[in-house]
Scaffold this motif. Structure first.
Motif, mmCIF file in Angstrom:
data_model
loop_
_atom_site.group_PDB
_atom_site.id
_atom_site.type_symbol
_atom_site.label_atom_id
_atom_site.label_comp_id
_atom_site.label_asym_id
_atom_site.label_seq_id
_atom_site.Cartn_x
_atom_site.Cartn_y
_atom_site.Cartn_z
ATOM 1 N N TYR A 147 36.924 44.135 19.785
ATOM 2 C CA TYR A 147 36.769 43.370 21.019
ATOM 3 C C TYR A 147 35.390 43.605 21.642
ATOM 4 N N LEU A 148 34.933 44.843 21.653
ATOM 5 C CA LEU A 148 33.617 45.137 22.222
ATOM 6 C C LEU A 148 32.509 44.427 21.446
ATOM 7 N N VAL A 149 32.604 44.398 20.135
ATOM 8 C CA VAL A 149 31.591 43.718 19.323
ATOM 9 C C VAL A 149 31.637 42.210 19.569
ATOM 10 N N ILE A 150 32.826 41.648 19.698
ATOM 11 C CA ILE A 150 32.938 40.213 19.994
ATOM 12 C C ILE A 150 32.268 39.899 21.332
ATOM 13 N N MET A 151 32.510 40.709 22.339
ATOM 14 C CA MET A 151 31.892 40.465 23.644
ATOM 15 C C MET A 151 30.375 40.656 23.585
ATOM 16 N N TYR A 152 29.925 41.612 22.793
ATOM 17 C CA TYR A 152 28.480 41.821 22.608
ATOM 18 C C TYR A 152 27.847 40.573 21.987
ATOM 19 N N LYS A 153 28.519 40.006 20.995
ATOM 20 C CA LYS A 153 28.002 38.789 20.359
ATOM 21 C C LYS A 153 28.000 37.620 21.334
ATOM 22 N N LYS A 154 28.997 37.557 22.214
ATOM 23 C CA LYS A 154 29.049 36.475 23.208
ATOM 24 C C LYS A 154 27.854 36.564 24.153
ATOM 25 N N VAL A 155 27.502 37.766 24.556
ATOM 26 C CA VAL A 155 26.348 37.925 25.446
ATOM 27 C C VAL A 155 25.060 37.559 24.710
ATOM 28 N N TYR A 173 29.506 37.420 34.403
ATOM 29 C CA TYR A 173 30.244 38.666 34.639
ATOM 30 C C TYR A 173 31.730 38.379 34.891
ATOM 31 N N ALA A 174 32.017 37.346 35.664
ATOM 32 C CA ALA A 174 33.413 36.973 35.920
ATOM 33 C C ALA A 174 34.104 36.556 34.625
ATOM 34 N N THR A 233 42.178 51.372 31.508
ATOM 35 C CA THR A 233 41.767 50.026 31.891
ATOM 36 C C THR A 233 40.412 50.044 32.589
ATOM 37 N N LEU A 234 40.215 50.971 33.504
ATOM 38 C CA LEU A 234 38.943 51.059 34.226
ATOM 39 C C LEU A 234 37.790 51.420 33.292
ATOM 40 N N GLU A 239 33.052 49.693 30.096
ATOM 41 C CA GLU A 239 32.390 49.423 28.819
ATOM 42 C C GLU A 239 31.939 47.966 28.740
ATOM 43 N N ILE A 240 32.768 47.052 29.207
ATOM 44 C CA ILE A 240 32.389 45.635 29.225
ATOM 45 C C ILE A 240 31.219 45.416 30.182
ATOM 46 N N SER A 241 31.192 46.148 31.282
ATOM 47 C CA SER A 241 30.082 46.031 32.226
ATOM 48 C C SER A 241 28.776 46.497 31.599
ATOM 49 N N ILE A 242 28.844 47.512 30.765
ATOM 50 C CA ILE A 242 27.639 47.971 30.064
ATOM 51 C C ILE A 242 27.151 46.886 29.109
ATOM 52 N N ILE A 243 28.068 46.245 28.422
ATOM 53 C CA ILE A 243 27.681 45.152 27.525
ATOM 54 C C ILE A 243 27.071 44.005 28.329
ATOM 55 N N TYR A 244 27.607 43.750 29.517
ATOM 56 C CA TYR A 244 27.069 42.693 30.375
ATOM 57 C C TYR A 244 25.612 42.958 30.751
ATOM 58 N N LEU A 245 25.215 44.208 30.845
ATOM 59 C CA LEU A 245 23.839 44.526 31.225
ATOM 60 C C LEU A 245 22.809 43.955 30.257
ATOM 61 N N GLN A 246 23.256 43.553 29.090
ATOM 62 C CA GLN A 246 22.356 42.949 28.109
ATOM 63 C C GLN A 246 21.925 41.550 28.528
ATOM 64 N N PHE A 247 22.630 40.940 29.462
ATOM 65 C CA PHE A 247 22.303 39.573 29.873
ATOM 66 C C PHE A 247 20.861 39.476 30.326
ATOM 67 N N ASN A 248 20.184 38.467 29.799
ATOM 68 C CA ASN A 248 18.799 38.148 30.137
ATOM 69 C C ASN A 248 17.832 39.274 29.765
ATOM 70 N N ARG A 249 18.176 40.041 28.757
ATOM 71 C CA ARG A 249 17.305 41.088 28.234
ATOM 72 C C ARG A 249 17.228 40.956 26.725
#
Length: 162
Positions: free
Chosen positions: A53-61, A85-86, A124-125, A130-140
């Motif tokens: 799941y983390l890799v899939i979200m990384y690819k989405k970003v 982010y939402a 859960t938190l 972890e998803i928030s860390i992946i989100y930090l890749q946005f626009n970088r």
């Protein structure tokens, strides 16, 4: 938010559902234990399902980074950031709800304790972190740390407490 829904690919969804359905086959416990115990102690969930799941979200970003200039021009930078982010948080919560629901249906809630419930909330938190860390890749620029750090956190949490 509508252009982001196109990122939800059928093959990703099917592969995650198949991985979730394989949990009872892979864990093969002889006695019935509650679903939180399975979620927290199963190596399959930590090593295969969560990392997939983390890799899939990384690819989405990464895909979003390829088209972000058109999104930013149309929605504005701040709205684009909030929508992405939402989208990531909502899809993660949906994934966790499906996972928890399936495990609850298969393993039930016998032998429940407040400690296990607290560990579920922490799990859960941490997953949302972890998803928030992946989100930090946005626009970088793409960097391996944006996926390596969440995977390391996932593994450390699993192996330090269980």
């Amino acid at each position: 938010m509508t252009p982001l829904l196109k990122l939800v690919k059928k093959q990703d969804t099917i592969s995650l559902i198949i991985l979730i359905l394989l949990i009872p086959v892979v864990t093969r416990l002889s006695k019935r234990i509650n679903f939180i115990y399975i979620l927290l102690t199963s190596n399959y969930v930590t090593l295969i399902l969560n990392i997939t799941y983390l890799v899939i979200m990384y690819k989405k970003v990464m895909v979003i980074n390829g088209i972000n200039h058109t999104l930013i021009l149309r929605q504005g930078y701040k709205n684009t950031k909030h929508n992405i982010y939402a989208f990531m948080i909502l899809t993660t919560l949906l994934f966790l709800a499906i996972l928890y629901g399936f495990l609850f249906l298969v393993y039930g809630i016998s032998q429940m304790s407040i400690k296990l419930l607290l560990m579920l909330v922490i799990y859960t938190l941490i997953f949302l972190f972890e998803i928030s860390i992946i989100y930090l890749q946005f626009n970088r620029k793409s960097n391996i740390l944006y996926i390596a750090l969440p995977i390391i956190i996932n593994l450390v949490y699993h192996y330090m407490f269980f």
